[in-house]
Design an enzyme around this catalytic site. Structure first.
Site, short mmCIF file in Angstrom:
data_model
loop_
_atom_site.label_atom_id
_atom_site.label_comp_id
_atom_site.label_asym_id
_atom_site.label_seq_id
_atom_site.Cartn_x
_atom_site.Cartn_y
_atom_site.Cartn_z
N SER A 160 18.89 -9.65 17.29
CA SER A 160 19.01 -9.57 15.83
C SER A 160 17.78 -8.87 15.29
O SER A 160 16.70 -8.92 15.91
CB SER A 160 19.09 -10.97 15.22
OG SER A 160 18.95 -10.92 13.80
N TYR A 184 16.02 -19.58 14.87
CA TYR A 184 16.85 -18.40 15.07
C TYR A 184 15.99 -17.16 15.28
O TYR A 184 16.20 -16.39 16.23
CB TYR A 184 17.76 -18.19 13.85
CG TYR A 184 18.66 -16.99 13.97
CD1 TYR A 184 19.81 -17.03 14.75
CD2 TYR A 184 18.36 -15.80 13.31
CE1 TYR A 184 20.65 -15.92 14.87
CE2 TYR A 184 19.18 -14.69 13.42
CZ TYR A 184 20.33 -14.76 14.20
OH TYR A 184 21.13 -13.66 14.32
#
Length: 256
Positions: free
Chosen positions: A148, A162
């Protein structure tokens, strides 16, 4: 050289984790539409089997909760029962958790790290014999890890585990690439920006609009955007990439 010889993926077999929705579904559809037999997995049985039925006989559903080691081993054994080789592995399954610094819980740390980082390493390890069965000097097996942009820059959202997990995935990709290359397994990563999905639906509307407005291309990602990079990394055209991270974000992470 022609486009067909460089970019064709027809006849290959792929595994896509988290393949029942979002980016995983985009990848699975792109592969199937280009002649790949695809095994998808996700934790929710109905979602996994429902998409496989929709995509047709080229898609096999093997539901599994890859946050647990026993499930990783069961899934790898089930894949081996379906196919003698895996040409392409997309490690896409993931989770997120948002909470303020003072309230962030241990459960939100462990859940995200188990599925986003631990499962990527150990599923690749367990499927390595099938990847090697497909691999040769002139026909590399491919492992593509989904990271990401949150592993590359500091987000405005307090998603501590995350962001840390995705930074870990990107560096683990480089580590795996260095040591698996001699086994004719190519390992690279995709770092997506904002693609509409069930996960991003949990982000407040004002944040989503702010992301779009701050993106130089003034839009979010589409299935075609993800399909293009996924097919490239799955094909012979990417054979000299080793530990690379392809950022697919419309320019957001490099300009904000």
């Amino acid at each position: 050289m022609n486009i067909e010889s460089l970019f064709s993926v027809a006849g290959k077999t792929a595994v896509v984790t988290g393949g029942s929705r979002g980016i995983g579904e985009m990848i699975a559809r792109a592969l199937i539409e280009n002649g790949v037999s695809v095994i998808i997995t996700s934790r929710k049985i109905s979602d996994c089997e429902g998409l496989a039925a929709q995509l047709g006989p080229a898609c096999t559903a093997i539901p599994a909760d890859l946050s647990q080691m026993a499930e990783i081993e069961r899934f790898a054994a089930a894949v081996a029962a379906v196919t003698p080789r895996v040409d392409i592995l997309f490690n896409n399954a993931g989770a997120s958790w948002g909470a303020g610094f003072d309230e962030f819980p241990e459960a939100g740390w462990d859940k995200v790290m188990d599925i986003n980082v631990k499962s990527v390493f150990f599923l690749t390890q367990k499927l390595a014999p099938l990847l090697e069965a497909a691999a040769s000097p002139g026909n590399l097996a491919k492992v593509i890890n989904i990271g990401s942009i949150d592993g590359q820059h500091v987000s405005d959202l307090e998603t501590y585990s995350y962001a840390a997990s995705k930074a870990g995935v990107l560096h683990m990709t480089r580590m795996m690439a260095k040591f698996l290359a001699k086994r004719h397994i190519s390992v690279n990563a995709i770092a997506p920006g904002f693609f509409p999905s069930k996960m991003t639906a949990g982000i407040a509307e004002e944040f989503r609009e702010a992301f779009r407005a701050a993106t130089p291309m003034q839009r979010w990602g589409t299935p075609d955007d993800m399909a293009g990079v996924a097919l490239f990394l799955s094909s012979r055209a990417s054979d000299y990439l080793c530990g690379s991270v392809i950022t697919v974000d419309g320019g957001y992470a490099t300009t904000v």
